[in-house]
Design a protein around this motif. Structure first.
Motif, PDB file in Angstrom:
ATOM      1  N   ARG A  37      50.330  84.619  29.261  1.00  0.00           N
ATOM      2  CA  ARG A  37      51.354  84.139  30.456  1.00  0.00           C
ATOM      3  C   ARG A  37      50.710  84.272  31.588  1.00  0.00           C
ATOM      4  O   ARG A  37      50.892  83.324  32.638  1.00  0.00           O
ATOM      5  N   ARG A  38      49.692  85.192  31.906  1.00  0.00           N
ATOM      6  CA  ARG A  38      48.809  85.094  33.258  1.00  0.00           C
ATOM      7  C   ARG A  38      47.786  84.206  33.126  1.00  0.00           C
ATOM      8  O   ARG A  38      47.074  83.898  34.316  1.00  0.00           O
ATOM      9  N   GLY A  39      47.504  83.553  31.972  1.00  0.00           N
ATOM     10  CA  GLY A  39      46.405  82.721  31.959  1.00  0.00           C
ATOM     11  C   GLY A  39      44.996  83.467  31.818  1.00  0.00           C
ATOM     12  O   GLY A  39      43.991  82.670  32.093  1.00  0.00           O
ATOM     13  N   GLU A  40      45.110  84.728  31.302  1.00  0.00           N
ATOM     14  CA  GLU A  40      43.843  85.404  31.270  1.00  0.00           C
ATOM     15  C   GLU A  40      43.422  85.116  29.773  1.00  0.00           C
ATOM     16  O   GLU A  40      44.147  84.737  28.940  1.00  0.00           O
ATOM     17  N   THR A  41      42.160  85.475  29.446  1.00  0.00           N
ATOM     18  CA  THR A  41      41.752  85.455  28.001  1.00  0.00           C
ATOM     19  C   THR A  41      41.270  86.909  27.623  1.00  0.00           C
ATOM     20  O   THR A  41      41.130  87.762  28.426  1.00  0.00           O
ATOM     21  N   GLY A  42      41.756  86.981  26.274  1.00  0.00           N
ATOM     22  CA  GLY A  42      41.670  88.353  25.859  1.00  0.00           C
ATOM     23  C   GLY A  42      41.218  88.015  24.242  1.00  0.00           C
ATOM     24  O   GLY A  42      41.334  86.763  23.827  1.00  0.00           O
ATOM     25  N   LEU A  47      45.563  83.758  19.325  1.00  0.00           N
ATOM     26  CA  LEU A  47      46.710  83.899  18.236  1.00  0.00           C
ATOM     27  C   LEU A  47      48.233  83.727  18.891  1.00  0.00           C
ATOM     28  O   LEU A  47      48.967  83.400  18.185  1.00  0.00           O
ATOM     29  N   VAL A  48      48.274  84.049  20.266  1.00  0.00           N
ATOM     30  CA  VAL A  48      49.757  83.850  20.813  1.00  0.00           C
ATOM     31  C   VAL A  48      49.849  82.321  20.858  1.00  0.00           C
ATOM     32  O   VAL A  48      51.052  81.728  20.743  1.00  0.00           O
ATOM     33  N   ALA A  49      48.920  81.557  21.128  1.00  0.00           N
ATOM     34  CA  ALA A  49      48.892  79.965  21.206  1.00  0.00           C
ATOM     35  C   ALA A  49      49.423  79.605  19.823  1.00  0.00           C
ATOM     36  O   ALA A  49      50.166  78.691  19.439  1.00  0.00           O
ATOM     37  N   GLN A  50      48.651  80.127  18.861  1.00  0.00           N
ATOM     38  CA  GLN A  50      48.893  79.832  17.404  1.00  0.00           C
ATOM     39  C   GLN A  50      50.389  79.992  16.810  1.00  0.00           C
ATOM     40  O   GLN A  50      51.195  79.041  16.149  1.00  0.00           O
TER      41      GLN A  50
END
Length: 127
Positions: A37-42, A47-50
């Motif tokens: 949601r913040r636009g960060e990568t982790g 998996l959230v997008a999937q």
């Protein structure tokens, strides 16, 4: 439901699906959703997008099935309407339709238009 409440419920739904489908811990799942949601990568933001895409696909599946089931009926209705329009005797599109200017002003049911509204009226004589 306020937009903030809806966003919180969506985040919880995504986190639950990450725990269930990808065996993340609840903390990892919530962190991944918040990072996304913040636009960060982790490590788990992909998996959230999937899961978000999977939710959209699951929601759209019944709509697609309904549209596919209705397609033959819509085609039949379009064919019937096309046949009906072909049977109607409509004037050809290149012929102009007559309007009120096809007769002189004195032949209208309302009579001729007033000559001039700016003309001074003569004072009426008292009786």
């Amino acid at each position: 439901m306020t937009p903030e409440q809806a966003n919180a419920q969506a985040a919880l739904l995504l986190a639950r699906r990450l725990v269930r489908n990808h065996q993340l811990t609840p903390d990892e799942a919530l962190l991944a959703v918040l990072q996304r949601r913040r636009g960060e990568t982790g490590p788990h933001t992909d998996l959230v997008a999937q899961e978000a895409n999977a939710i959209v696909e699951e929601a759209a599946a019944p709509i697609r099935a309904f549209a596919a089931a209705m397609a033959p009926a819509v085609e039949a209705a379009c064919t019937a309407i096309r046949e009906l329009l072909n049977r109607l005797q409509l004037p050809p599109p290149h012929q102009p339709v007559k309007n009120r200017r096809d007769r002189p002003a004195w032949a209208t049911p309302y009579g001729p238009p007033p000559r001039s509204r700016n003309r001074r009226r003569e004072p009426q004589h008292a009786r």
